[in-house]
Design a protein around this motif. Structure first.
Motif, mmCIF file in Angstrom:
data_model
loop_
_atom_site.group_PDB
_atom_site.id
_atom_site.type_symbol
_atom_site.label_atom_id
_atom_site.label_comp_id
_atom_site.label_asym_id
_atom_site.label_seq_id
_atom_site.Cartn_x
_atom_site.Cartn_y
_atom_site.Cartn_z
ATOM 1 N N ASP A 89 0.877 -1.172 0.000
ATOM 2 C CA ASP A 89 0.000 0.000 0.000
ATOM 3 C C ASP A 89 0.908 1.214 0.000
ATOM 4 O OD1 ASP A 89 -2.325 -1.584 0.402
ATOM 5 O OD2 ASP A 89 -1.989 -1.558 2.576
ATOM 6 N N LEU A 90 0.630 2.184 -0.876
ATOM 7 C CA LEU A 90 1.423 3.411 -0.851
ATOM 8 C C LEU A 90 0.647 4.571 -1.422
ATOM 9 C CD1 LEU A 90 4.071 3.691 -3.628
ATOM 10 C CD2 LEU A 90 2.516 1.786 -3.582
ATOM 11 N N HIS A 91 1.086 5.767 -1.080
ATOM 12 C CA HIS A 91 0.521 6.996 -1.612
ATOM 13 C C HIS A 91 1.496 7.527 -2.654
ATOM 14 C CE1 HIS A 91 -2.418 8.016 1.844
ATOM 15 N NE2 HIS A 91 -2.181 6.710 1.821
ATOM 16 N N VAL A 92 0.965 7.843 -3.822
ATOM 17 C CA VAL A 92 1.759 8.401 -4.917
ATOM 18 C C VAL A 92 1.281 9.823 -5.159
ATOM 19 C CG1 VAL A 92 2.258 8.251 -7.388
ATOM 20 C CG2 VAL A 92 2.170 6.168 -6.017
ATOM 21 N N GLN A 93 2.225 10.749 -5.171
ATOM 22 C CA GLN A 93 1.898 12.140 -5.463
ATOM 23 C C GLN A 93 2.277 12.451 -6.900
ATOM 24 O OE1 GLN A 93 3.686 14.728 -2.592
ATOM 25 N NE2 GLN A 93 2.781 13.656 -0.866
ATOM 26 N N ALA A 94 1.347 13.137 -7.597
ATOM 27 C CA ALA A 94 1.556 13.473 -9.003
ATOM 28 C C ALA A 94 1.024 14.878 -9.272
ATOM 29 C CB ALA A 94 0.852 12.451 -9.883
ATOM 30 N N ASP A 95 1.221 15.332 -10.488
ATOM 31 C CA ASP A 95 0.745 16.650 -10.925
ATOM 32 C C ASP A 95 -0.736 16.791 -10.574
ATOM 33 O OD1 ASP A 95 -0.218 18.856 -12.367
ATOM 34 O OD2 ASP A 95 1.042 18.416 -14.104
ATOM 35 N N LEU A 134 -8.487 12.318 -14.111
ATOM 36 C CA LEU A 134 -8.683 11.069 -13.396
ATOM 37 C C LEU A 134 -8.166 9.896 -14.236
ATOM 38 C CD1 LEU A 134 -9.792 9.492 -11.011
ATOM 39 C CD2 LEU A 134 -12.046 9.574 -12.091
ATOM 40 N N ARG A 135 -8.413 9.942 -15.544
ATOM 41 C CA ARG A 135 -7.937 8.889 -16.444
ATOM 42 C C ARG A 135 -6.410 8.802 -16.421
ATOM 43 N NH1 ARG A 135 -11.048 9.328 -20.840
ATOM 44 N NH2 ARG A 135 -12.064 7.373 -20.361
ATOM 45 N N ASP A 136 -5.739 9.948 -16.482
ATOM 46 C CA ASP A 136 -4.278 9.953 -16.477
ATOM 47 C C ASP A 136 -3.704 9.510 -15.136
ATOM 48 O OD1 ASP A 136 -4.222 10.759 -19.127
ATOM 49 O OD2 ASP A 136 -3.970 12.892 -18.634
ATOM 50 N N ALA A 137 -4.364 9.895 -14.046
ATOM 51 C CA ALA A 137 -3.913 9.453 -12.722
ATOM 52 C C ALA A 137 -4.080 7.939 -12.588
ATOM 53 C CB ALA A 137 -4.694 10.179 -11.626
ATOM 54 N N HIS A 138 -5.164 7.415 -13.115
ATOM 55 C CA HIS A 138 -5.390 5.972 -13.095
ATOM 56 C C HIS A 138 -4.320 5.250 -13.917
ATOM 57 C CE1 HIS A 138 -7.529 2.177 -13.027
ATOM 58 N NE2 HIS A 138 -7.409 2.119 -14.348
ATOM 59 N N SER A 139 -4.003 5.790 -15.074
ATOM 60 C CA SER A 139 -2.967 5.208 -15.924
ATOM 61 C C SER A 139 -1.613 5.225 -15.220
ATOM 62 C CB SER A 139 -2.889 5.974 -17.241
ATOM 63 O OG SER A 139 -1.844 5.492 -18.044
ATOM 64 N N VAL A 148 -0.926 -4.530 -5.116
ATOM 65 C CA VAL A 148 -0.457 -3.159 -4.911
ATOM 66 C C VAL A 148 -1.686 -2.260 -4.873
ATOM 67 C CG1 VAL A 148 0.968 -1.274 -5.783
ATOM 68 C CG2 VAL A 148 1.649 -3.650 -6.223
ATOM 69 N N LEU A 149 -1.874 -1.563 -3.768
ATOM 70 C CA LEU A 149 -2.960 -0.609 -3.622
ATOM 71 C C LEU A 149 -2.341 0.781 -3.589
ATOM 72 C CD1 LEU A 149 -5.942 0.014 -3.120
ATOM 73 C CD2 LEU A 149 -5.471 -0.217 -0.676
ATOM 74 N N ILE A 150 -2.743 1.616 -4.537
ATOM 75 C CA ILE A 150 -2.160 2.958 -4.644
ATOM 76 C C ILE A 150 -3.230 3.998 -4.402
ATOM 77 C CG2 ILE A 150 -1.063 4.621 -6.189
ATOM 78 C CD1 ILE A 150 0.322 2.295 -7.544
ATOM 79 N N HIS A 151 -2.902 4.942 -3.534
ATOM 80 C CA HIS A 151 -3.746 6.104 -3.283
ATOM 81 C C HIS A 151 -3.090 7.281 -3.979
ATOM 82 C CE1 HIS A 151 -6.439 8.780 -1.071
ATOM 83 N NE2 HIS A 151 -5.377 9.558 -0.894
#
Length: 86
Positions: free
Chosen positions: A41-47, A52-57, A76-79
């Motif tokens: 399990d982890l948190h990923v920070q992005a732009d 939502l589609r791009d974050a999912h990708s 793998v669970l990603i927030h």
């Protein structure tokens, strides 16, 4: 029973997640070992302007990199979170 794996496995997972283009930071990485398999399990920070589609990708790419780096990772669970500079 599950337990925390060694620091080498955790470092491989963190390195794999950070290597994906678009990942600005990771945090709250939790890895459990159950039998011979790992659950992540982890948190990923992005732009923050990603759709939502791009974050999912992007999260799918991170999952793939982690599984490639550590083949015993079965889940793998990603927030996803918006990246905010201090």
């Amino acid at each position: 029973m599950d337990h925390i794996p060694g620091s080498l496995v955790i470092a491989q997972i963190e390195r794999a997640a950070r290597s994906v283009k678009g990942v600005r930071a990771i945090e709250k990485v939790r890895v459990r070992k159950l039998g011979t398999e790992y659950f992540v399990d982890l948190h990923v920070q992005a732009d923050p302007t990603l759709s939502l589609r791009d974050a999912h990708s992007l999260s799918g790419k991170v999952k793939g990199e982690i599984r490639s780096a550590v083949p015993k990772v079965v889940s793998v669970l990603i927030h996803m979170e918006p990246y905010e500079e201090d």
